[in-house]
Design a protein around this motif. Structure first.
Motif, PDB file in Angstrom:
ATOM      1  N   SER A  57     151.245  -8.283  78.186  1.00  0.00           N
ATOM      2  CA  SER A  57     151.335  -9.715  78.499  1.00  0.00           C
ATOM      3  C   SER A  57     151.226 -10.602  77.252  1.00  0.00           C
ATOM      4  CB  SER A  57     150.247 -10.093  79.512  1.00  0.00           C
ATOM      5  OG  SER A  57     148.964  -9.759  79.010  1.00  0.00           O
ATOM      6  N   HIS A  58     151.356 -10.009  76.065  1.00  0.00           N
ATOM      7  CA  HIS A  58     151.249 -10.821  74.848  1.00  0.00           C
ATOM      8  C   HIS A  58     152.258 -10.353  73.795  1.00  0.00           C
ATOM      9  CE1 HIS A  58     148.302 -13.355  72.239  1.00  0.00           C
ATOM     10  NE2 HIS A  58     149.541 -13.417  71.769  1.00  0.00           N
ATOM     11  N   VAL A  59     153.490 -10.845  73.914  1.00  0.00           N
ATOM     12  CA  VAL A  59     154.558 -10.456  72.998  1.00  0.00           C
ATOM     13  C   VAL A  59     155.305 -11.715  72.549  1.00  0.00           C
ATOM     14  CG1 VAL A  59     156.699  -9.133  72.758  1.00  0.00           C
ATOM     15  CG2 VAL A  59     154.818  -8.208  74.127  1.00  0.00           C
ATOM     16  N   HIS A  60     155.442 -11.879  71.239  1.00  0.00           N
ATOM     17  CA  HIS A  60     156.225 -12.993  70.693  1.00  0.00           C
ATOM     18  C   HIS A  60     157.636 -12.486  70.384  1.00  0.00           C
ATOM     19  CE1 HIS A  60     152.750 -15.742  70.002  1.00  0.00           C
ATOM     20  NE2 HIS A  60     152.092 -14.604  69.913  1.00  0.00           N
ATOM     21  N   VAL A  61     158.589 -12.888  71.211  1.00  0.00           N
ATOM     22  CA  VAL A  61     159.960 -12.409  70.993  1.00  0.00           C
ATOM     23  C   VAL A  61     160.701 -13.296  69.984  1.00  0.00           C
ATOM     24  CG1 VAL A  61     162.161 -11.903  72.089  1.00  0.00           C
ATOM     25  CG2 VAL A  61     160.045 -11.270  73.243  1.00  0.00           C
ATOM     26  N   PHE A 144     150.279 -20.574  81.296  1.00  0.00           N
ATOM     27  CA  PHE A 144     150.551 -21.435  80.145  1.00  0.00           C
ATOM     28  C   PHE A 144     149.646 -21.088  78.980  1.00  0.00           C
ATOM     29  CE2 PHE A 144     151.980 -23.490  83.915  1.00  0.00           C
ATOM     30  CZ  PHE A 144     153.218 -23.972  83.552  1.00  0.00           C
ATOM     31  N   LYS A 145     150.253 -21.043  77.798  1.00  0.00           N
ATOM     32  CA  LYS A 145     149.517 -20.777  76.570  1.00  0.00           C
ATOM     33  C   LYS A 145     149.247 -22.097  75.862  1.00  0.00           C
ATOM     34  CE  LYS A 145     148.578 -18.291  72.628  1.00  0.00           C
ATOM     35  NZ  LYS A 145     149.561 -17.485  71.912  1.00  0.00           N
ATOM     36  N   CYS A 146     148.039 -22.229  75.312  1.00  0.00           N
ATOM     37  CA  CYS A 146     147.784 -23.365  74.437  1.00  0.00           C
ATOM     38  C   CYS A 146     147.036 -22.891  73.204  1.00  0.00           C
ATOM     39  CB  CYS A 146     146.979 -24.442  75.160  1.00  0.00           C
ATOM     40  SG  CYS A 146     145.259 -23.997  75.470  1.00  0.00           S
ATOM     41  N   VAL A 232     142.871 -15.243  74.662  1.00  0.00           N
ATOM     42  CA  VAL A 232     143.751 -14.227  74.072  1.00  0.00           C
ATOM     43  C   VAL A 232     143.108 -13.659  72.806  1.00  0.00           C
ATOM     44  CG1 VAL A 232     145.894 -15.170  75.042  1.00  0.00           C
ATOM     45  CG2 VAL A 232     145.140 -15.941  72.784  1.00  0.00           C
ATOM     46  N   HIS A 233     143.515 -12.472  72.474  1.00  0.00           N
ATOM     47  CA  HIS A 233     143.163 -11.760  71.230  1.00  0.00           C
ATOM     48  C   HIS A 233     141.749 -12.022  70.678  1.00  0.00           C
ATOM     49  CE1 HIS A 233     144.342 -15.487  69.314  1.00  0.00           C
ATOM     50  NE2 HIS A 233     145.624 -15.272  69.427  1.00  0.00           N
ATOM     51  N   LEU A 234     140.737 -11.681  71.451  1.00  0.00           N
ATOM     52  CA  LEU A 234     139.361 -11.789  70.952  1.00  0.00           C
ATOM     53  C   LEU A 234     139.136 -10.767  69.834  1.00  0.00           C
ATOM     54  CD1 LEU A 234     136.526 -13.156  71.524  1.00  0.00           C
ATOM     55  CD2 LEU A 234     135.972 -11.020  72.708  1.00  0.00           C
ATOM     56  N   SER A 305     149.319  -6.237  73.056  1.00  0.00           N
ATOM     57  CA  SER A 305     149.630  -6.023  71.633  1.00  0.00           C
ATOM     58  C   SER A 305     149.504  -7.262  70.747  1.00  0.00           C
ATOM     59  CB  SER A 305     151.048  -5.474  71.503  1.00  0.00           C
ATOM     60  OG  SER A 305     152.011  -6.473  71.809  1.00  0.00           O
ATOM     61  N   ASP A 306     149.758  -8.477  71.269  1.00  0.00           N
ATOM     62  CA  ASP A 306     150.003  -9.632  70.401  1.00  0.00           C
ATOM     63  C   ASP A 306     151.012  -9.276  69.303  1.00  0.00           C
ATOM     64  OD1 ASP A 306     150.046 -12.147  69.345  1.00  0.00           O
ATOM     65  OD2 ASP A 306     148.067 -12.066  68.436  1.00  0.00           O
ATOM     66  N   HIS A 307     152.088  -8.627  69.730  1.00  0.00           N
ATOM     67  CA  HIS A 307     153.184  -8.301  68.811  1.00  0.00           C
ATOM     68  C   HIS A 307     153.755  -9.613  68.269  1.00  0.00           C
ATOM     69  CE1 HIS A 307     156.642  -5.975  67.364  1.00  0.00           C
ATOM     70  NE2 HIS A 307     157.460  -6.823  67.972  1.00  0.00           N
TER      71      HIS A 307
HETATM   72 ZN   LIG Z   1     150.012 -14.246  69.887  1.00  0.00          ZN
END
Ligand SMILES: [Zn+2]
Length: 437
Positions: A57-61, A144-146, A232-234, A305-307
Motif C-alpha cells: 500500500s505504499h508505492v510511488h509510481v 488520502f496522503k498528507c 506511514v513509514h515509522l 515498501s515505500d518504494h
Molecule cells: Zn513514501
C-alpha cells in the motif's frame, strides 16, 4: 478458467497446513485437503510454500510527469517478480499530483492497459483541496496522503494543523482514511543541516523527536475529530509508547514500517552511499529491534515498501552527498525476501510476515478481495521458497539503484499468479476502487 494449486505448506488465515486451493475465473472457490484435486492440478515443489499475493500500500509510481523516475509498467513488473499482486500508488511525485478528481482521472488513464498487477490509488490532501476529498473518496481512492512537513516536491505542499484538522473533519463522516508522513518541520529546522558524505550528519539532521512531535500532532487531531488516520513509514522506535497509549485510549490510528527500517542500521550505512537516503532516515539498530518487537506485539500493523525511486543522477552517487541526494529507497521487488530474512533470523514465522504484508495492508486500503487465500477472494498466489538464498541482482524497476544491491537474502519468489493467471510481467492487472474488485 480454472486453476488448482496444492502444496504441503499453504499459508491460510487460520495458519499453515497442507492444502489444495481451487480457483475459477480468478477467484478462490474452495480450499480442500492436499489429495482432493482434479487432474491437472499444479503441485508446488517440496521446498515451496503457497502464500497469498502480497499487498503493497505504499508505492510511488511517479507516472505521469516523472516517468523517468518510475512508471506503471516497470513498477508493477517489479511487484509481480516480488510476489506483490496489488500495489497502491502514492499521490505525489507524479505530475499532476493526485489531489483533484481530474488528476485521478489522468492517473487512471495513464495506468490502464500497462499494469502487470492490480493497482489502486491514494488521493492527496494538500492546502486548499478539502473540497476535492469527498469526490475523490466517492470515485474510489483508498484514502488520502498528507505531509506534515515539506514533501520535497513543490506541487504537494504540507498541511498545517488547521489543514490537518479540516481534512480529518471532512473525512470522518464518510469513515475516510488520512495517512501522514509524520516528521515535524520545526524540530528539523532546529537540527543541524545535512551536508556531505557523512551518514551520521544526515541522521542528526532528522532526529527521532521530529517523528514523535508530528505523531503527537496527528494523534491529537485524530482524537479530536474522531477520524481514522495512519502513520506511514515509522522509523523511530521511541515513538512506539505514545502510539501504544493513543491506541489503548481508543484513538483510531494505525502504523506501518518498511523493509529498510527492519533490515539496515545507521551504524552500517557507508558514508557517501546515498542509495540509503530516505526520510525519515534509517536509524540505529536499537530502533530496528524496537520495530521488530512492536510488529510482534501488534503495535505496528503492517510492513510495506515505500518504494520511492528516482534517476541515478538525482541520487547524487557521483558526489555521495546526503544533503543533495533525493531521499527515497527503491526495493519493491525485494520487500518479501528482505523482511523474511530478518523474520527468520529472529524466529518469526512466515504466517506472521504474510499477515503484515498481505492481510493488514489489504485491510488498510479497504480491498476485500485481496490479502488472503480464502473462498471468495481473488486467486492471487505466490510460490515462495523460504530456505533458498540469493544475491540481489538486477531488479525490474526502472532505475536499478537500491541499497539491497549485492546483499544476500533468504527466500525466493518462484511464481506469482494474479487472479488465477501467471503474473509474468504482461499487462494483466486491473485498476481497483476502494471496496471493489
Ligand atoms: Zn513514501
Amino acid at each position: 478458467m480454472t486453476l488448482v494449486v496444492r502444496a504441503r505448506r499453504v499459508v491460510l488465515p487460520e495458519g499453515e497446513r497442507a492444502a489444495a486451493v481451487h480457483t475459477a475465473d480468478g477467484v478462490v472457490t474452495a480450499v480442500t485437503g492436499f489429495d482432493d484435486v482434479p487432474a491437472g492440478a499444479v503441485t508446488l515443489a517440496e521446498d515451496e510454500v503457497l502464500l497469498p499475493g502480497l499487498v503493497d500500500s505504499h508505492v510511488h509510481v511517479n507516472e505521469p510527469g516523472r516517468t523517468e523516475w518510475e512508471g506503471f509498467a516497470t513498477a508493477t513488473r517489479a511487484a509481480a517478480a516480488g510476489g506483490i499482486t496489488t500495489v497502491v500508488d502514492m499521490p505525489l511525485n507524479s505530475v499532476p499530483a493526485t489531489t483533484t478528481l481530474e488528476a485521478l482521472r489522468v492517473k487512471r488513464e495513464v495506468a490502464a492497459g500497462q499494469v502487470a498487477v492490480d493497482v489502486a490509488f491514494w488521493g492527496g490532501a494538500v492546502p486548499g483541496n478539502v473540497g476535492q476529498l469527498r469526490p475523490m473518496h466517492e470515485a474510489g481512492v483508498v484514502g488520502f496522503k498528507c505531509f506534515l512537513l515539506d514533501s520535497g516536491v513543490p506541487e504537494f505542499p504540507p498541511l498545517d494543523d488547521a489543514g490537518l484538522r479540516a481534512a480529518l473533519a471532512e473525512l470522518a463522516p464518510v469513515d475516510g482514511l488520512l495517512i501522514a508522513h509524520a516528521e515535524d518541520e520545526q524540530v528539523i529546522a532546529a537540527a543541524p543541516e545535512p551536508a556531505g558524505a557523512s551518514y551520521a550528519a544526515f541522521l542528526a539532521s532528522r532526529p527521532p523527536a521530529a517523528e514523535e512531535t508530528a505523531i503527537d500532532r496527528l494523534v491529537a487531531a485524530t482524537r479530536d475529530t474522531g477520524a481514522r488516520s495512519h502513520v506511514v513509514h515509522l522509523a523511530d522506535g521511541d515513538a512506539l509508547p505514545l502510539l501504544r497509549a493513543a491506541r489503548a485510549s481508543g484513538v483510531r490510528i494505525t502504523v506501518e514500517t518498511c523493509p529498510h527500517y527492519l533490515t539496515f542500521a545507521a551504524e552500517d550505512v557507508p558514508d557517501g552511499d546515498t542509495a540509503f537516503k530516505c526520510c525519515p532516515p534509517i536509524r540505529e539498530a536499537a530502533h530496528r529491534e524496537a520495530l521488530w518487537a512492536a510488529l510482534r506485539a501488534g503495535d505496528v500493523d503492517l510492513v510495506v515498501s515505500d518504494h520511492s525511486p528516482c534517476t541515478p543522477a538525482l541520487k547524487r552517487l557521483d558526489v555521495g552527498d546526503f544533503g543533495l541526494a533525493w531521499g527515497g529507497i527503491a526495493g519493491l521487488q525485494v520487500a518479501l525476501p528482505a523482511v523474511w530474512t530478518g523474520a527468520r533470523a529472529r524466529g518469526v514465522g512466515l504466517a506472521e510476515v504474510v499477515g503484515w504484508m498481505a492481510a493488514a495492508p489489504a485491510r488498510l486500503a479497504g480491498l476485500p478481495g485481496k490479502g488472503a487465500i480464502a473462498v471468495g477472494r481473488d486467486a492471487d498466489l505466490v510460490a515462495f521458497a523460504p530456505e533458498e538464498s540469493s544475491m540481489v541482482g538486477r531488479l525490474e524497476h526502472r532505475n536499478p539503484v537500491t541499497p539491497y544491491a549485492g546483499r544476500e537474502l533468504t527466500g525466493v519468489v518462484r511464481r506469482t499468479w494474479l487472479r488465477g493467471q501467471e503474473a509474468d510481467g504482461s499487462p494483466l492487472g486491473r485498476l481497483l476502487d476502494r471496496g471493489g474488485r
